[in-house]
Motif scaffolding. Structure first.
Motif, PDB file in Angstrom:
ATOM      1  N   ASN A   1      26.411  36.672  52.046  1.00 55.54           N
ATOM      2  CA  ASN A   1      26.317  35.277  51.925  1.00 55.54           C
ATOM      3  C   ASN A   1      27.751  34.698  51.694  1.00 55.54           C
ATOM      4  O   ASN A   1      27.689  33.641  51.903  1.00 55.54           O
ATOM      5  N   GLY A   2      28.719  35.386  51.930  1.00 55.69           N
ATOM      6  CA  GLY A   2      30.216  34.815  51.682  1.00 55.69           C
ATOM      7  C   GLY A   2      30.269  34.153  50.382  1.00 55.69           C
ATOM      8  O   GLY A   2      30.828  32.995  50.326  1.00 55.69           O
ATOM      9  N   ALA A   3      29.675  34.774  49.266  1.00 54.01           N
ATOM     10  CA  ALA A   3      29.742  33.969  47.812  1.00 54.01           C
ATOM     11  C   ALA A   3      31.071  34.034  47.552  1.00 54.01           C
ATOM     12  O   ALA A   3      31.638  35.137  47.117  1.00 54.01           O
ATOM     13  N   PRO A   4      31.670  32.870  47.356  1.00 58.13           N
ATOM     14  CA  PRO A   4      33.159  32.770  46.791  1.00 58.13           C
ATOM     15  C   PRO A   4      33.257  33.096  45.355  1.00 58.13           C
ATOM     16  O   PRO A   4      34.245  33.404  45.005  1.00 58.13           O
ATOM     17  N   ASP A   5      32.183  32.975  44.578  1.00 54.67           N
ATOM     18  CA  ASP A   5      32.368  33.411  43.170  1.00 54.67           C
ATOM     19  C   ASP A   5      31.772  34.556  42.849  1.00 54.67           C
ATOM     20  O   ASP A   5      31.394  34.922  41.515  1.00 54.67           O
ATOM     21  N   ALA A   6      31.346  35.562  43.461  1.00 52.47           N
ATOM     22  CA  ALA A   6      30.718  36.745  43.282  1.00 52.47           C
ATOM     23  C   ALA A   6      31.413  37.684  42.998  1.00 52.47           C
ATOM     24  O   ALA A   6      32.055  38.417  43.779  1.00 52.47           O
ATOM     25  N   LEU A   7      32.144  37.637  41.779  1.00 52.35           N
ATOM     26  CA  LEU A   7      33.181  38.531  41.272  1.00 52.35           C
ATOM     27  C   LEU A   7      32.695  39.844  40.806  1.00 52.35           C
ATOM     28  O   LEU A   7      31.645  40.052  40.249  1.00 52.35           O
ATOM     29  N   THR A   8      33.377  40.925  41.257  1.00 50.20           N
ATOM     30  CA  THR A   8      32.968  42.245  40.867  1.00 50.20           C
ATOM     31  C   THR A   8      33.394  42.973  39.854  1.00 50.20           C
ATOM     32  O   THR A   8      34.658  42.814  39.371  1.00 50.20           O
ATOM     33  N   LEU A   9      32.317  42.884  38.799  1.00 55.72           N
ATOM     34  CA  LEU A   9      32.632  43.289  37.555  1.00 55.72           C
ATOM     35  C   LEU A   9      32.323  44.857  37.428  1.00 55.72           C
ATOM     36  O   LEU A   9      31.230  45.305  37.857  1.00 55.72           O
TER      37      LEU A   9
ATOM     38  N   ALA B   1      25.234  44.240  43.441  1.00 56.66           N
ATOM     39  CA  ALA B   1      24.919  42.917  43.675  1.00 56.66           C
ATOM     40  C   ALA B   1      25.853  41.928  44.017  1.00 56.66           C
ATOM     41  O   ALA B   1      25.799  41.377  45.016  1.00 56.66           O
ATOM     42  N   ALA B   2      27.129  42.087  43.342  1.00 55.80           N
ATOM     43  CA  ALA B   2      28.121  41.271  43.705  1.00 55.80           C
ATOM     44  C   ALA B   2      28.596  41.582  45.203  1.00 55.80           C
ATOM     45  O   ALA B   2      29.003  40.682  45.872  1.00 55.80           O
ATOM     46  N   GLU B   3      28.671  42.940  45.339  1.00 53.00           N
ATOM     47  CA  GLU B   3      29.198  43.459  46.697  1.00 53.00           C
ATOM     48  C   GLU B   3      28.534  42.982  47.653  1.00 53.00           C
ATOM     49  O   GLU B   3      29.108  42.743  48.712  1.00 53.00           O
ATOM     50  N   VAL B   4      27.224  43.069  47.760  1.00 53.50           N
ATOM     51  CA  VAL B   4      26.216  42.643  48.555  1.00 53.50           C
ATOM     52  C   VAL B   4      26.331  41.139  48.976  1.00 53.50           C
ATOM     53  O   VAL B   4      26.483  40.773  50.087  1.00 53.50           O
ATOM     54  N   LEU B   5      26.417  40.242  47.959  1.00 53.56           N
ATOM     55  CA  LEU B   5      26.494  39.000  48.083  1.00 53.56           C
ATOM     56  C   LEU B   5      27.670  38.559  48.577  1.00 53.56           C
ATOM     57  O   LEU B   5      27.891  37.554  49.168  1.00 53.56           O
TER      58      LEU B   5
ATOM     59  N   LEU C   1      44.254  46.130  31.915  1.00 52.59           N
ATOM     60  CA  LEU C   1      43.402  44.919  31.689  1.00 52.59           C
ATOM     61  C   LEU C   1      42.089  45.476  31.818  1.00 52.59           C
ATOM     62  O   LEU C   1      41.757  46.401  32.669  1.00 52.59           O
ATOM     63  N   ASP C   2      40.883  44.652  31.159  1.00 54.02           N
ATOM     64  CA  ASP C   2      39.648  45.331  31.284  1.00 54.02           C
ATOM     65  C   ASP C   2      39.113  43.692  32.150  1.00 54.02           C
ATOM     66  O   ASP C   2      39.526  42.859  32.515  1.00 54.02           O
ATOM     67  N   ASP C   3      37.617  44.124  32.147  1.00 56.47           N
ATOM     68  CA  ASP C   3      36.931  42.981  32.930  1.00 56.47           C
ATOM     69  C   ASP C   3      37.148  41.608  32.193  1.00 56.47           C
ATOM     70  O   ASP C   3      37.218  40.461  32.652  1.00 56.47           O
ATOM     71  N   THR C   4      36.993  41.491  30.734  1.00 56.77           N
ATOM     72  CA  THR C   4      37.113  40.423  30.082  1.00 56.77           C
ATOM     73  C   THR C   4      38.430  39.653  30.467  1.00 56.77           C
ATOM     74  O   THR C   4      38.678  38.532  30.361  1.00 56.77           O
ATOM     75  N   ASP C   5      39.583  40.599  30.278  1.00 51.28           N
ATOM     76  CA  ASP C   5      40.834  39.930  30.475  1.00 51.28           C
ATOM     77  C   ASP C   5      41.118  39.607  32.006  1.00 51.28           C
ATOM     78  O   ASP C   5      41.634  38.298  32.105  1.00 51.28           O
ATOM     79  N   MET C   6      40.454  40.043  32.786  1.00 46.86           N
ATOM     80  CA  MET C   6      40.633  39.668  34.155  1.00 46.86           C
ATOM     81  C   MET C   6      39.771  38.370  34.341  1.00 46.86           C
ATOM     82  O   MET C   6      40.379  37.565  35.049  1.00 46.86           O
ATOM     83  N   LEU C   7      38.662  38.038  33.629  1.00 46.91           N
ATOM     84  CA  LEU C   7      37.908  36.993  33.836  1.00 46.91           C
ATOM     85  C   LEU C   7      38.801  35.818  33.289  1.00 46.91           C
ATOM     86  O   LEU C   7      38.867  34.612  33.499  1.00 46.91           O
ATOM     87  N   GLN C   8      39.451  35.969  32.098  1.00 43.84           N
ATOM     88  CA  GLN C   8      40.315  35.226  31.530  1.00 43.84           C
ATOM     89  C   GLN C   8      41.544  34.641  32.587  1.00 43.84           C
ATOM     90  O   GLN C   8      41.873  33.606  32.714  1.00 43.84           O
TER      91      GLN C   8
END
Length: 163
Positions: free
Chosen positions: A91-99, A83-87, A118-125
């Motif tokens: 849509n050019g969604a600037p905050d659709a981060l691929t988790l 879903a993030a990759e599609v958007l 790192l994992d997804d949580t660390d990347m988000l931080q």
């Protein structure tokens, strides 16, 4: 092109003028108009054969990011990564981060901190200072070209006849 009222019964509501504003703003920055985003999403859905079975998905091009992600994830087999990759692309969604990506947290962590574990949580931080622009920040980090060194040499190619 005028977007029609949602025909996907029971899934969300029609996109209001206020919910179209963030998508329109993101589309302008990404050099992609909302009028162009809808056909791109339709093209991707029709190539998968999903446009006919899920007619309300076209409207994901004109609604806010969380609702669009939720609507795309209603399709069996589409999760947060897809879903993030599609958007990002439609849509050019600037905050659709691929988790859930296998390599992305390691690459981001290596460039920003020098750590590759790192994992997804660390990347988000790490990407917290770039809230609302995390996908763009990730793309910029990846464009630096810095990637972690390989852990081991490549394995030699085996002979297929020995299988």
């Amino acid at each position: 092109m005028v977007l029609s009222e949602p025909s996907y019964k029971g899934v969300g509501q029609a996109a209001s003028a206020t919910s179209k504003a963030p998508v329109a703003a993101a589309s302008r920055v990404a050099c992609l108009s909302p009028v162009r985003a809808c056909p791109l999403l339709r093209l991707g859905l029709s190539s998968c054969g999903l446009a006919a079975t899920h007619p309300g998905l076209e409207e994901a091009a004109a609604i806010n990011l969380p609702e669009a992600m939720w609507r795309l994830q209603l399709i069996p087999g589409i999760g947060p990564w897809t879903a993030a990759e599609v958007l990002q692309r439609s849509n050019g969604a600037p905050d659709a981060l691929t988790l859930g990506d296998l390599h992305l947290p390691g690459h981001i962590g290596y460039v920003l901190t020098g750590r590759r574990d790192l994992d997804d949580t660390d990347m988000l931080q790490l990407l917290t200072p770039y809230a609302d622009q995390r996908h763009r920040a990730t793309r910029l980090v990846l464009l630096t070209g810095r990637i972690p060194a390989r852990r081991e040499p490549r394995a030699p190619l085996g002979r297929i006849t020995r299988l």
